[in-house]
Design a protein around this motif. Structure first.
Motif, PDB file in Angstrom:
ATOM      1  N   ALA A  42       0.811  -1.222   0.000  1.00 31.81           N
ATOM      2  CA  ALA A  42       0.000   0.000   0.000  1.00 31.81           C
ATOM      3  C   ALA A  42       0.843   1.270   0.000  1.00 31.81           C
ATOM      4  O   ALA A  42       0.331   2.357  -0.229  1.00 31.81           O
ATOM      5  CB  ALA A  42      -0.937   0.005   1.207  1.00 31.81           C
ATOM      6  N   ILE A  43       2.149   1.134   0.266  1.00 34.12           N
ATOM      7  CA  ILE A  43       3.004   2.327   0.270  1.00 34.12           C
ATOM      8  C   ILE A  43       3.288   2.743  -1.173  1.00 34.12           C
ATOM      9  O   ILE A  43       3.747   1.924  -1.965  1.00 34.12           O
ATOM     10  CB  ILE A  43       4.366   2.021   0.963  1.00 34.12           C
ATOM     11  N   PRO A  44       3.009   4.001  -1.520  1.00 36.77           N
ATOM     12  CA  PRO A  44       3.362   4.432  -2.878  1.00 36.77           C
ATOM     13  C   PRO A  44       4.873   4.359  -3.074  1.00 36.77           C
ATOM     14  O   PRO A  44       5.635   4.720  -2.182  1.00 36.77           O
ATOM     15  CB  PRO A  44       2.894   5.892  -2.938  1.00 36.77           C
ATOM     16  N   LYS A  45       5.302   3.815  -4.221  1.00 42.10           N
ATOM     17  CA  LYS A  45       6.736   3.669  -4.469  1.00 42.10           C
ATOM     18  C   LYS A  45       7.165   4.665  -5.530  1.00 42.10           C
ATOM     19  O   LYS A  45       6.407   4.988  -6.434  1.00 42.10           O
ATOM     20  CB  LYS A  45       7.048   2.254  -4.986  1.00 42.10           C
ATOM     21  N   LEU A  46       8.427   5.058  -5.453  1.00 43.33           N
ATOM     22  CA  LEU A  46       8.930   6.015  -6.434  1.00 43.33           C
ATOM     23  C   LEU A  46       9.109   5.388  -7.811  1.00 43.33           C
ATOM     24  O   LEU A  46       9.128   6.084  -8.805  1.00 43.33           O
ATOM     25  CB  LEU A  46      10.265   6.593  -5.963  1.00 43.33           C
ATOM     26  N   ASP A  47       9.263   4.053  -7.857  1.00 48.54           N
ATOM     27  CA  ASP A  47       9.528   3.461  -9.165  1.00 48.54           C
ATOM     28  C   ASP A  47       8.276   3.004  -9.907  1.00 48.54           C
ATOM     29  O   ASP A  47       8.367   2.430 -10.978  1.00 48.54           O
ATOM     30  CB  ASP A  47      10.556   2.322  -9.055  1.00 48.54           C
ATOM     31  N   THR A  48       7.087   3.292  -9.360  1.00 48.70           N
ATOM     32  CA  THR A  48       5.885   2.980 -10.135  1.00 48.70           C
ATOM     33  C   THR A  48       5.438   4.239 -10.875  1.00 48.70           C
ATOM     34  O   THR A  48       5.674   5.358 -10.417  1.00 48.70           O
ATOM     35  CB  THR A  48       4.737   2.469  -9.250  1.00 48.70           C
ATOM     36  N   ALA A  49       4.796   4.045 -12.009  1.00 51.67           N
ATOM     37  CA  ALA A  49       4.391   5.168 -12.843  1.00 51.67           C
ATOM     38  C   ALA A  49       3.254   5.942 -12.171  1.00 51.67           C
ATOM     39  O   ALA A  49       2.468   5.371 -11.421  1.00 51.67           O
ATOM     40  CB  ALA A  49       3.943   4.658 -14.203  1.00 51.67           C
ATOM     41  N   PRO A  50       3.162   7.245 -12.456  1.00 47.61           N
ATOM     42  CA  PRO A  50       2.042   8.015 -11.911  1.00 47.61           C
ATOM     43  C   PRO A  50       0.706   7.421 -12.367  1.00 47.61           C
ATOM     44  O   PRO A  50       0.624   6.811 -13.425  1.00 47.61           O
ATOM     45  CB  PRO A  50       2.242   9.409 -12.519  1.00 47.61           C
ATOM     46  N   HIS A  51      -0.304   7.629 -11.557  1.00 43.55           N
ATOM     47  CA  HIS A  51      -1.679   7.192 -11.828  1.00 43.55           C
ATOM     48  C   HIS A  51      -1.860   5.682 -11.825  1.00 43.55           C
ATOM     49  O   HIS A  51      -2.837   5.170 -12.339  1.00 43.55           O
ATOM     50  CB  HIS A  51      -2.205   7.772 -13.152  1.00 43.55           C
ATOM     51  N   THR A  52      -0.874   4.937 -11.268  1.00 44.19           N
ATOM     52  CA  THR A  52      -1.076   3.503 -11.090  1.00 44.19           C
ATOM     53  C   THR A  52      -1.995   3.323  -9.887  1.00 44.19           C
ATOM     54  O   THR A  52      -1.807   3.987  -8.864  1.00 44.19           O
ATOM     55  CB  THR A  52       0.267   2.804 -10.778  1.00 44.19           C
ATOM     56  N   VAL A  53      -2.994   2.443 -10.022  1.00 42.71           N
ATOM     57  CA  VAL A  53      -3.885   2.221  -8.891  1.00 42.71           C
ATOM     58  C   VAL A  53      -3.106   1.529  -7.777  1.00 42.71           C
ATOM     59  O   VAL A  53      -2.418   0.535  -8.004  1.00 42.71           O
ATOM     60  CB  VAL A  53      -5.105   1.377  -9.299  1.00 42.71           C
ATOM     61  N   LEU A  54      -3.183   2.070  -6.567  1.00 41.73           N
ATOM     62  CA  LEU A  54      -2.444   1.489  -5.448  1.00 41.73           C
ATOM     63  C   LEU A  54      -3.200   0.293  -4.883  1.00 41.73           C
ATOM     64  O   LEU A  54      -4.419   0.329  -4.764  1.00 41.73           O
ATOM     65  CB  LEU A  54      -2.287   2.532  -4.339  1.00 41.73           C
ATOM     66  N   PRO A  55      -2.466  -0.782  -4.526  1.00 38.68           N
ATOM     67  CA  PRO A  55      -3.144  -1.924  -3.908  1.00 38.68           C
ATOM     68  C   PRO A  55      -3.546  -1.573  -2.471  1.00 38.68           C
ATOM     69  O   PRO A  55      -2.821  -1.855  -1.523  1.00 38.68           O
ATOM     70  CB  PRO A  55      -2.106  -3.040  -3.967  1.00 38.68           C
ATOM     71  N   ALA A  56      -4.668  -0.921  -2.316  1.00 39.01           N
ATOM     72  CA  ALA A  56      -5.130  -0.508  -0.988  1.00 39.01           C
ATOM     73  C   ALA A  56      -5.662  -1.708  -0.226  1.00 39.01           C
ATOM     74  O   ALA A  56      -6.071  -2.702  -0.823  1.00 39.01           O
ATOM     75  CB  ALA A  56      -6.211   0.552  -1.131  1.00 39.01           C
ATOM     76  N   ILE A  57      -5.623  -1.627   1.106  1.00 40.96           N
ATOM     77  CA  ILE A  57      -6.261  -2.651   1.930  1.00 40.96           C
ATOM     78  C   ILE A  57      -7.695  -2.175   2.130  1.00 40.96           C
ATOM     79  O   ILE A  57      -7.906  -1.072   2.638  1.00 40.96           O
ATOM     80  CB  ILE A  57      -5.564  -2.791   3.294  1.00 40.96           C
TER      81      ILE A  57
END
Lengths: 331, 323
Positions: A258-273
């Motif tokens: 769930a932590i946003p990572k710097l190496d993922t592209a913008p606007h990627t849906v986050l795997p939220a709990i």
């Protein structure tokens, strides 16, 4: 775990009476910290990590009921009298809280607060305590330490205040430092500096540390062992490299994802709990994480998993369907 | 400071904005000569440490803080000279979401009334129509209208309160939302839910966002472009991916380095002696970052660096940008 165990938390239970009924803040937690080692305790708000630290410090709210044992340096803190506890806290057992503004006294100068601690615990005379205070402030990276002694907490920035709080905590060479979200109120650049400072002082003093945080990123590079807490219980516990290499508890995995990572592209849906932690006054029969867990099956809702040993040494998890084992595939 | 990656159709255009205020007889240089464009449908992230002026900038855009000089153009209209009714009408198209979701909701009012308030102010007289609009927007943010409308804010968690704040911001169907640290007060697991919700709402309502935060990874997750602010000035702006892959300003690089990485093999780099930001009451001469910058020399103290193009769409205000 073998070695020189400094702190051992045994079956600790903390119950808090509330108008809505009993709230079990800490539920049968077992942990050890060895001399000179760092234990990270990770979890979200309300998971019981702060109550656990207060149980260790014997600083629980008056109405709280504490069960179990807290063995520190050969003594059971739970049965210790007030005077002995007072001598212990600040001396060999120190703490740094999240908000330095509330842990420092706003109407006393930095100098008074440091010198008072040193005189109280080490019985130094004023001149010696003063000299030691300046050394301590310099050691925690405060520029112009002499002048700081006459300043009040509000005259310092948040990062500087936290450095002062750390200086006070370190002043009597504690054997164990409990750092409860020490950087949560600080900016990211200051956070890095404070974490470095804690790590450096810890190694230099061969001090044990419990680093309490909600951020798995903070514990990754800076702890020897990690305990993940959820709804009052330790749900996974492992040496830090083992945990990050192969986490078994779905909650740990979800927390990391769930932590946003710097190496993922913008606007990627986050795997939220999905959902949120259970109401601690309404205990859940099965695994507390089961309502939010994507691997949960019927058994998870009806039965509480106990901490079990993983095949990797010193690694425990509380899950019927740990990640990456054949059993993880529900029938 | 003119050059910006000028989007062809900016919804918001901030030009040479200066905001200063006086505290105890001293002038705080909160926003100094800031220019920014935000294209229609774009999310611009604004990052910086506490006290860098990012929130003041957000408020100055909404005219909640008086600017000393400079212009704020929204959809072709100059907001800085607008007053009274005209400004009020314009503000219905621009909404604000705050950091503390619980403090931003009136504890004595029911959720239904809180979310309906903007409609009342905007003059939607028919209570049935208001009710319908409130109910629709609550459902859109993932809450059950029937369950929540009659309840009070204290009955909700932080994450749910932030959903309610978002519903209140959306109920007038605005064009532009300023999100001021919308997830910093939330737990990691809830943070991801709210970020996903903001993205979903953005496409559903066709929004343009100014997303203010101090957490670079959070900003990157939602932004098309990112502007980095330091002590009242923009020091770098560029497309998110590019800015994080190849920061040109040493301050941007420092911010990226400071993020804790959840990987024990990545030993945290010993933070260089970077110190703390100086006071905005007496900002350093020349480049304001020079007192913490490893590359600074005499030129940095003497001359204010202008924003200059360093790559396609990327601009940095540095005399010695990183290659």
């Amino acid at each position: 775990m073998t070695g020189n165990v400094l702190l051992s938390v045994e079956d600790v239970v903390v119950d808090l009476p509330t108008p809505r009924g009993n709230l079990r803040a800490v539920d049968r937690v077992n942990l050890e910290v060895q001399a000179g080692q760092t234990l990270g305790v990770v979890g979200e708000s309300g998971c019981g990590k702060t109550m656990l630290s207060r149980a260790i410090l014997q600083l629980l709210p008056k109405k709280a009921k504490l069960g179990g044992r807290v063995m520190f340096d050969g003594q059971d803190l739970v049965s210790l009298d007030r005077e002995s506890l007072r001598k212990l806290r600040g001396r060999s057992l120190a703490v740094v809280f999240q908000d330095p503004m509330t842990s420092l006294n706003p109407v006393l100068t930095i100098g008074t607060q440091l010198i008072e601690t040193l005189q109280e615990h080490l019985e130094l005379d004023l001149a010696a305590a003063r000299k030691r205070s300046v050394e301590l402030l310099a050691a925690v990276g405060i520029p112009a330490p002499e002048q700081r002694l006459t300043q009040y907490p509000h005259q310092l920035s948040g990062g500087m205040r936290q450095r002062v709080a750390i200086a006070i905590a370190l002043s009597c060479e504690p054997k164990l430092l409990i750092a409860d979200e020490p950087t949560t109120a600080l900016d990211v650049t200051i956070q890095a500096q404070i974490l470095d400072l804690l790590a450096r002082e810890q190694q230099r003093r061969h001090m044990a540390m419990i680093l309490i945080t909600h951020d798995l990123g903070v514990v990754a590079g800076r702890t020897d062992e990690v305990a993940v807490m959820y709804a009052g219980r330790v749900v996974e516990r492992a040496p830090t490299p083992a945990l990050f290499k192969k986490m078994r508890m779905p909650y740990t995995e979800a927390l990391l994802a769930a932590i946003p990572k710097l190496d993922t592209a913008p606007h990627t849906v986050l795997p939220a709990i999905s959902g949120r932690p259970p109401d601690p006054t309404r205990p859940i029969k099965g695994c507390s994480f089961s309502p939010r867990c994507r691997y949960a099956v019927a058994r998870c809702h009806g039965e509480k998993p106990e901490l079990t040993e993983a095949e990797t040494p010193a690694h425990q998890y509380a899950c019927f369907h740990p990640i990456e084992t054949p059993a993880a595939v529900p029938a | 400071m003119m050059l910006q990656s000028s989007p062809s159709d900016p919804l918001l255009k901030v030009e040479n904005l200066v905001v200063e205020y006086v505290v105890g007889g001293k002038t705080v240089h909160a926003v100094s000569d800031v220019s920014l464009d935000i294209a229609r449908g774009e999310t611009l992230g604004l990052v910086g440490e506490s006290g860098c002026g990012k929130s003041t900038l957000g408020r100055a855009v909404l005219q909640l803080r008086q600017a000393q000089s400079g212009k704020v153009m929204f959809d072709g209209n100059e907001l800085t000279s607008m007053r009274g009714e005209a400004l009020r009408k314009m503000r219905q198209r621009v909404q604000l979401i705050f950091q503390d979701p619980i403090a931003s909701l009136n504890p004595r009012r029911r959720i239904g009334d809180i979310v309906a308030e903007p409609l009342v102010i905007a003059g939607v007289k028919d209570p049935e129509r208001r009710r319908k609009m409130v109910s629709d927007v609550l459902a859109a943010v993932g809450l059950d209208p029937a369950l929540v409308m009659g309840r009070l804010p204290h009955e909700f968690s932080g994450g749910q309160c932030q959903r309610i704040s978002i519903a209140r911001a959306l109920v007038l169907n605005p064009d532009f939302i300023i999100c001021d640290e919308p997830v910093s007060a939330l737990d990691v697991s809830i943070r991801a839910q709210i970020l996903n919700l903001l993205e979903e709402m953005k496409s559903r309502y066709g929004l343009t966002l100014l997303f203010i935060a101090h957490d670079l990874a959070v900003v990157k997750a939602v932004s098309d472009r990112v502007a980095v602010m330091y002590l009242g000035r923009i020091c770098e702006v560029g497309p998110s991916e590019q800015l994080f892959a190849k920061p040109a300003h040493p301050y941007t690089a420092l911010l990226i380095e400071a993020i804790p990485v959840p990987d024990p093999d990545m030993r945290p780099a010993e933070s260089v002696a970077v110190g703390e930001p100086p006071s905005p009451i007496a900002p350093p001469s020349g480049c304001r970052f020079r007192t913490r910058c490893p590359r600074a020399d005499a030129k940095c103290a003497a001359e204010v660096p202008e924003l200059r193009s360093v790559a396609a769409g990327q601009y940095a205000a540095c005399h010695y940008p990183l290659a």
